[in-house]
Design a protein around this motif. Structure first.
Motif, short mmCIF file in Angstrom:
data_model
loop_
_atom_site.label_atom_id
_atom_site.label_comp_id
_atom_site.label_asym_id
_atom_site.label_seq_id
_atom_site.Cartn_x
_atom_site.Cartn_y
_atom_site.Cartn_z
N UNK A 160 0.89 -1.32 0.12
CA UNK A 160 -0.23 0.59 -0.23
C UNK A 160 0.90 0.93 -0.20
N UNK A 161 1.92 1.42 0.75
CA UNK A 161 2.76 2.02 0.75
C UNK A 161 2.79 2.56 -0.10
N UNK A 162 3.65 1.53 -1.55
CA UNK A 162 4.82 1.88 -2.49
C UNK A 162 3.01 2.31 -3.64
N UNK A 163 2.55 2.10 -3.27
CA UNK A 163 1.68 2.56 -4.07
C UNK A 163 1.76 4.03 -4.00
N UNK A 164 1.35 4.35 -3.00
CA UNK A 164 0.87 5.81 -2.40
C UNK A 164 2.26 6.69 -2.94
N UNK A 165 3.28 5.89 -2.17
CA UNK A 165 4.10 6.66 -3.29
C UNK A 165 4.78 6.66 -4.06
N UNK A 166 3.87 6.43 -4.95
CA UNK A 166 4.00 6.18 -6.74
C UNK A 166 3.00 7.57 -6.85
N UNK A 167 2.49 7.03 -6.39
CA UNK A 167 1.15 8.85 -6.42
C UNK A 167 1.58 9.47 -6.22
N UNK A 168 2.30 10.03 -5.53
CA UNK A 168 2.60 10.83 -5.05
C UNK A 168 4.14 11.33 -6.27
N UNK A 169 4.91 10.64 -6.08
CA UNK A 169 5.83 10.92 -6.67
C UNK A 169 5.14 11.10 -8.26
N UNK A 170 4.58 11.17 -9.32
CA UNK A 170 3.94 11.31 -10.24
C UNK A 170 2.81 12.86 -10.25
N UNK A 171 2.94 12.51 -9.43
CA UNK A 171 2.42 13.97 -8.88
C UNK A 171 2.92 15.22 -8.77
N UNK A 172 4.45 14.67 -7.92
CA UNK A 172 5.45 15.99 -7.46
C UNK A 172 5.90 15.88 -8.37
N UNK A 173 6.43 15.47 -9.83
CA UNK A 173 6.77 15.03 -10.99
C UNK A 173 6.33 16.25 -11.04
N UNK A 174 4.81 16.25 -11.64
CA UNK A 174 3.75 17.20 -12.89
C UNK A 174 3.82 18.84 -12.09
N UNK A 175 4.34 18.85 -10.96
CA UNK A 175 4.07 20.16 -10.26
C UNK A 175 5.82 20.70 -10.10
N UNK A 176 6.56 19.44 -10.49
CA UNK A 176 8.56 20.18 -10.83
C UNK A 176 8.68 20.41 -9.37
N UNK B 283 12.12 2.91 -2.62
CA UNK B 283 12.99 2.24 -2.70
C UNK B 283 12.30 1.06 -1.69
N UNK B 284 12.62 2.12 -0.33
CA UNK B 284 12.57 1.28 1.04
C UNK B 284 11.36 0.35 1.38
N UNK B 285 11.01 0.58 0.23
CA UNK B 285 9.12 -0.12 0.45
C UNK B 285 9.42 -1.38 -0.26
N UNK B 286 9.82 -1.03 -2.09
CA UNK B 286 10.13 -2.42 -2.32
C UNK B 286 11.20 -3.09 -1.65
N UNK B 287 12.78 -2.81 -1.38
CA UNK B 287 13.31 -3.29 -0.57
C UNK B 287 13.03 -4.29 0.79
N UNK B 288 12.03 -3.88 1.29
CA UNK B 288 10.94 -3.86 2.28
C UNK B 288 10.56 -5.59 1.90
N UNK B 289 9.88 -5.31 0.78
CA UNK B 289 8.58 -6.57 0.43
C UNK B 289 9.80 -7.75 -0.24
N UNK B 290 11.05 -7.64 -0.13
CA UNK B 290 11.92 -8.30 -1.33
C UNK B 290 12.64 -8.95 -0.35
N UNK B 291 12.47 -8.62 1.01
CA UNK B 291 13.74 -9.41 2.09
C UNK B 291 12.62 -10.15 2.51
#
Length: 131
Positions: A84-100, A113-121
């Motif tokens: 869930x956190x990974x998905x939310x961070x991805x959405x935030x990244x898209x909006x942050x990038x669009x508003x520079x 990155x942190x949540x992806x790492x946590x899912x793969x450990x």
């Protein structure tokens, strides 16, 4: 042959409305703060205090006031919370990038990155009371 229209049209131009309009930048600010607030709730539930403080700082910058913090724990599976956190961070990244917004984009990418790492450990089952 035809009778002329005597009433005003129900179709009005959008420009004549009497309510205030938000700019695209304001809408993106609201959207980004919302995604970060949801990410903060999940981060608080995971017990990631340092990350939560960073996210709260970005929300305070966007809204001009400190965010309300998540008080209750749901007891959800940590892997589900990380997804869930990974998905939310991805959405935030898209909006942050669009508003520079570089600061929010960097924070969102770090959280992804942190949540992806946590899912793969590898997660070892732990017995209750085991040390």
């Amino acid at each position: 042959m035809y009778e002329p229209i005597r009433t005003k049209s129900v179709h009005a131009l959008a420009d004549t409305a009497d309510f205030p309009h938000r700019s695209r930048e304001e809408e993106l600010n609201i959207q980004l703060a919302g995604h970060l607030s949801a990410l903060l709730a999940v981060t608080d539930e995971l017990g990631l205090d340092a990350a939560a403080e960073s996210i709260a700082g970005q929300i305070a910058r966007l809204r001009g006031a400190p965010p309300a913090r998540h008080a209750g724990l749901t007891g959800a599976d940590p892997a589900a919370l990380h997804r869930r956190a990974l998905a939310l961070a991805g959405r935030a990244l898209v909006v942050a990038a669009s508003r520079a917004d570089t600061a929010a984009a960097i924070l969102s990418a770090e959280r992804m990155d942190a949540h992806t790492a946590a899912l793969h450990e590898p997660h070892e089952p732990r017995l209750v009371g085991a040390r």
